[in-house]
Write a protein that holds these residues in place. Sequence first.
Motif, PDB file in Angstrom:
ATOM      1  N   LEU A   1       0.819  -1.207   0.000  1.00 53.49           N
ATOM      2  CA  LEU A   1       0.000   0.000   0.000  1.00 53.49           C
ATOM      3  C   LEU A   1       0.857   1.263   0.000  1.00 53.49           C
ATOM      4  O   LEU A   1       0.422   2.311  -0.492  1.00 53.49           O
ATOM      5  CB  LEU A   1      -0.933  -0.010   1.203  1.00 53.49           C
ATOM      6  N   ASP A   2       2.058   1.170   0.543  1.00 51.80           N
ATOM      7  CA  ASP A   2       2.960   2.322   0.548  1.00 51.80           C
ATOM      8  C   ASP A   2       3.601   2.539  -0.820  1.00 51.80           C
ATOM      9  O   ASP A   2       3.753   3.686  -1.271  1.00 51.80           O
ATOM     10  CB  ASP A   2       4.036   2.119   1.610  1.00 51.80           C
ATOM     11  N   ARG A   3       3.956   1.443  -1.485  1.00 52.63           N
ATOM     12  CA  ARG A   3       4.676   1.548  -2.754  1.00 52.63           C
ATOM     13  C   ARG A   3       3.758   1.713  -3.961  1.00 52.63           C
ATOM     14  O   ARG A   3       4.159   2.292  -4.972  1.00 52.63           O
ATOM     15  CB  ARG A   3       5.552   0.299  -2.947  1.00 52.63           C
ATOM     16  N   SER A   4       2.548   1.176  -3.882  1.00 55.27           N
ATOM     17  CA  SER A   4       1.638   1.217  -5.030  1.00 55.27           C
ATOM     18  C   SER A   4       0.526   2.229  -4.794  1.00 55.27           C
ATOM     19  O   SER A   4      -0.418   1.973  -4.041  1.00 55.27           O
ATOM     20  CB  SER A   4       1.030  -0.173  -5.287  1.00 55.27           C
ATOM     21  N   ARG A   5       0.613   3.373  -5.463  1.00 51.50           N
ATOM     22  CA  ARG A   5      -0.448   4.370  -5.351  1.00 51.50           C
ATOM     23  C   ARG A   5      -1.744   3.830  -5.936  1.00 51.50           C
ATOM     24  O   ARG A   5      -2.837   4.110  -5.423  1.00 51.50           O
ATOM     25  CB  ARG A   5      -0.041   5.650  -6.086  1.00 51.50           C
ATOM     26  N   VAL A   6      -1.627   3.032  -7.010  1.00 51.80           N
ATOM     27  CA  VAL A   6      -2.807   2.446  -7.649  1.00 51.80           C
ATOM     28  C   VAL A   6      -3.579   1.599  -6.646  1.00 51.80           C
ATOM     29  O   VAL A   6      -4.794   1.749  -6.471  1.00 51.80           O
ATOM     30  CB  VAL A   6      -2.395   1.595  -8.867  1.00 51.80           C
ATOM     31  N   LEU A   7      -2.876   0.709  -5.961  1.00 48.90           N
ATOM     32  CA  LEU A   7      -3.534  -0.181  -5.011  1.00 48.90           C
ATOM     33  C   LEU A   7      -4.075   0.591  -3.817  1.00 48.90           C
ATOM     34  O   LEU A   7      -5.200   0.332  -3.355  1.00 48.90           O
ATOM     35  CB  LEU A   7      -2.553  -1.262  -4.536  1.00 48.90           C
ATOM     36  N   ALA A   8      -3.309   1.549  -3.311  1.00 45.23           N
ATOM     37  CA  ALA A   8      -3.764   2.339  -2.163  1.00 45.23           C
ATOM     38  C   ALA A   8      -5.048   3.089  -2.480  1.00 45.23           C
ATOM     39  O   ALA A   8      -5.964   3.165  -1.648  1.00 45.23           O
ATOM     40  CB  ALA A   8      -2.672   3.317  -1.736  1.00 45.23           C
ATOM     41  N   GLU A   9      -5.146   3.648  -3.673  1.00 41.60           N
ATOM     42  CA  GLU A   9      -6.358   4.374  -4.064  1.00 41.60           C
ATOM     43  C   GLU A   9      -7.535   3.424  -4.204  1.00 41.60           C
ATOM     44  O   GLU A   9      -8.669   3.758  -3.824  1.00 41.60           O
ATOM     45  CB  GLU A   9      -6.116   5.116  -5.376  1.00 41.60           C
ATOM     46  N   GLN A  10      -7.294   2.217  -4.735  1.00 41.39           N
ATOM     47  CA  GLN A  10      -8.375   1.245  -4.878  1.00 41.39           C
ATOM     48  C   GLN A  10      -8.902   0.802  -3.523  1.00 41.39           C
ATOM     49  O   GLN A  10     -10.104   0.599  -3.355  1.00 41.39           O
ATOM     50  CB  GLN A  10      -7.882   0.040  -5.688  1.00 41.39           C
ATOM     51  N   VAL A  11      -8.007   0.664  -2.543  1.00 42.02           N
ATOM     52  CA  VAL A  11      -8.437   0.301  -1.194  1.00 42.02           C
ATOM     53  C   VAL A  11      -9.201   1.455  -0.561  1.00 42.02           C
ATOM     54  O   VAL A  11     -10.243   1.260   0.075  1.00 42.02           O
ATOM     55  CB  VAL A  11      -7.227  -0.102  -0.330  1.00 42.02           C
ATOM     56  N   ALA A  12      -8.711   2.683  -0.732  1.00 40.57           N
ATOM     57  CA  ALA A  12      -9.377   3.851  -0.158  1.00 40.57           C
ATOM     58  C   ALA A  12     -10.775   4.039  -0.728  1.00 40.57           C
ATOM     59  O   ALA A  12     -11.677   4.534  -0.036  1.00 40.57           O
ATOM     60  CB  ALA A  12      -8.542   5.103  -0.412  1.00 40.57           C
ATOM     61  N   GLU A  13     -10.969   3.630  -1.975  1.00 45.91           N
ATOM     62  CA  GLU A  13     -12.272   3.747  -2.627  1.00 45.91           C
ATOM     63  C   GLU A  13     -13.160   2.534  -2.385  1.00 45.91           C
ATOM     64  O   GLU A  13     -14.246   2.425  -2.965  1.00 45.91           O
ATOM     65  CB  GLU A  13     -12.071   3.939  -4.132  1.00 45.91           C
ATOM     66  N   ASN A  14     -12.698   1.591  -1.536  1.00 45.63           N
ATOM     67  CA  ASN A  14     -13.442   0.362  -1.220  1.00 45.63           C
ATOM     68  C   ASN A  14     -13.671  -0.508  -2.451  1.00 45.63           C
ATOM     69  O   ASN A  14     -14.620  -1.296  -2.486  1.00 45.63           O
ATOM     70  CB  ASN A  14     -14.781   0.695  -0.554  1.00 45.63           C
ATOM     71  N   HIS A  15     -12.802  -0.354  -3.427  1.00 43.69           N
ATOM     72  CA  HIS A  15     -12.912  -1.191  -4.628  1.00 43.69           C
ATOM     73  C   HIS A  15     -12.141  -2.498  -4.462  1.00 43.69           C
ATOM     74  O   HIS A  15     -12.512  -3.529  -5.031  1.00 43.69           O
ATOM     75  CB  HIS A  15     -12.377  -0.430  -5.843  1.00 43.69           C
ATOM     76  N   VAL A  16     -11.078  -2.455  -3.676  1.00 46.22           N
ATOM     77  CA  VAL A  16     -10.221  -3.622  -3.470  1.00 46.22           C
ATOM     78  C   VAL A  16      -9.946  -3.773  -1.978  1.00 46.22           C
ATOM     79  O   VAL A  16      -9.784  -2.776  -1.265  1.00 46.22           O
ATOM     80  CB  VAL A  16      -8.880  -3.475  -4.233  1.00 46.22           C
ATOM     81  N   GLY A  17      -9.890  -5.000  -1.513  1.00 45.42           N
ATOM     82  CA  GLY A  17      -9.469  -5.292  -0.152  1.00 45.42           C
ATOM     83  C   GLY A  17      -8.124  -6.004  -0.175  1.00 45.42           C
ATOM     84  O   GLY A  17      -7.807  -6.723  -1.130  1.00 45.42           O
ATOM     85  N   VAL A  18      -7.325  -5.789   0.849  1.00 45.70           N
ATOM     86  CA  VAL A  18      -6.029  -6.462   0.982  1.00 45.70           C
ATOM     87  C   VAL A  18      -6.013  -7.214   2.308  1.00 45.70           C
ATOM     88  O   VAL A  18      -6.313  -6.628   3.351  1.00 45.70           O
ATOM     89  CB  VAL A  18      -4.855  -5.459   0.937  1.00 45.70           C
ATOM     90  N   VAL A  19      -5.668  -8.478   2.265  1.00 48.02           N
ATOM     91  CA  VAL A  19      -5.706  -9.336   3.449  1.00 48.02           C
ATOM     92  C   VAL A  19      -4.381 -10.069   3.582  1.00 48.02           C
ATOM     93  O   VAL A  19      -3.838 -10.568   2.589  1.00 48.02           O
ATOM     94  CB  VAL A  19      -6.860 -10.362   3.358  1.00 48.02           C
ATOM     95  N   GLY A  20      -3.858 -10.134   4.810  1.00 54.69           N
ATOM     96  CA  GLY A  20      -2.674 -10.931   5.095  1.00 54.69           C
ATOM     97  C   GLY A  20      -3.059 -12.198   5.830  1.00 54.69           C
ATOM     98  O   GLY A  20      -3.761 -12.148   6.840  1.00 54.69           O
ATOM     99  N   LEU A  21      -2.627 -13.334   5.321  1.00 53.19           N
ATOM    100  CA  LEU A  21      -2.945 -14.627   5.918  1.00 53.19           C
ATOM    101  C   LEU A  21      -1.666 -15.400   6.228  1.00 53.19           C
ATOM    102  O   LEU A  21      -0.683 -15.327   5.475  1.00 53.19           O
ATOM    103  CB  LEU A  21      -3.797 -15.478   4.962  1.00 53.19           C
ATOM    104  N   ALA A  22      -1.688 -16.135   7.320  1.00 51.10           N
ATOM    105  CA  ALA A  22      -0.593 -17.032   7.682  1.00 51.10           C
ATOM    106  C   ALA A  22      -1.091 -18.471   7.572  1.00 51.10           C
ATOM    107  O   ALA A  22      -2.076 -18.844   8.210  1.00 51.10           O
ATOM    108  CB  ALA A  22      -0.100 -16.747   9.098  1.00 51.10           C
ATOM    109  N   TYR A  23      -0.398 -19.266   6.771  1.00 55.82           N
ATOM    110  CA  TYR A  23      -0.801 -20.649   6.525  1.00 55.82           C
ATOM    111  C   TYR A  23      -0.021 -21.590   7.438  1.00 55.82           C
ATOM    112  O   TYR A  23       1.202 -21.485   7.559  1.00 55.82           O
ATOM    113  CB  TYR A  23      -0.535 -20.991   5.058  1.00 55.82           C
TER     114      TYR A  23
END
Length: 218
Positions: free
Chosen positions: A167-189
């Motif tokens: 989210l820090d490096r990708s402005r595209v992804l950060a904007e998509q998350v801020a607009e509720n268009h994309v979610g980002v999830v961290g999972l531990a398997y």
Amino acid sequence: MPSSGLSPAQAFDTLLGGNQRFVRGVPLHPNQDAVRRSELTTGQMPFAVVLGCSDSRLAAEIIFDQGLGELFVVRTAGHVVGPAVLGSIEYGTNVLNCRLVIVLGHDSCGAVAAARAAVAGQPPAPGYVRDIVERVTPSVLAAQAAGLHSDSDMIDTHIRHTVDLLLDRSRVLAEQVAENHVGVVGLAYHLAEGKARLVTSRGLPEAATGDPLTPAAI
């Protein structure tokens, strides 16, 4: 390219359901036949991007019980992030309209173990392996600075750092998350159980990340 039609929360629920089937030993193996293969010759509509570790025990389509054309998978040792990884993820969300990005780490990660060894003063890794270790090292140092020393804590910290880095490096992804268009999830398997455990999430309603993943942090 049209969207898969799933919201970020629905995409997460779909992956969760697949992982639950895998854990119980009753996978459906959906969309893996000749008909599906033929359907995909003209295009793809994956519903999620998975940035996972290259570990051979971490095949995303298997542990989430998904089929051909459903996941856009990017894999590097230790799920380390560089320009090619960022570009691949942005392609998945911006061009293929994936609504969810998963950062998938796991216990007994060799990259994290190597970074811990380097911090402890052991000889540096050879060749380009050193670059991977150096990219994981900040996570190890941050965990230690917080008084966290277990393998699980190190893995969780590295997963959180990877999410933050995307989210820090990708402005595209950060904007998509801020607009509720994309979610980002961290999972531990967990290798022995086959279960994916929630570590962190951005851009998803809290209800979408509740039990049975037992969130460690939201």
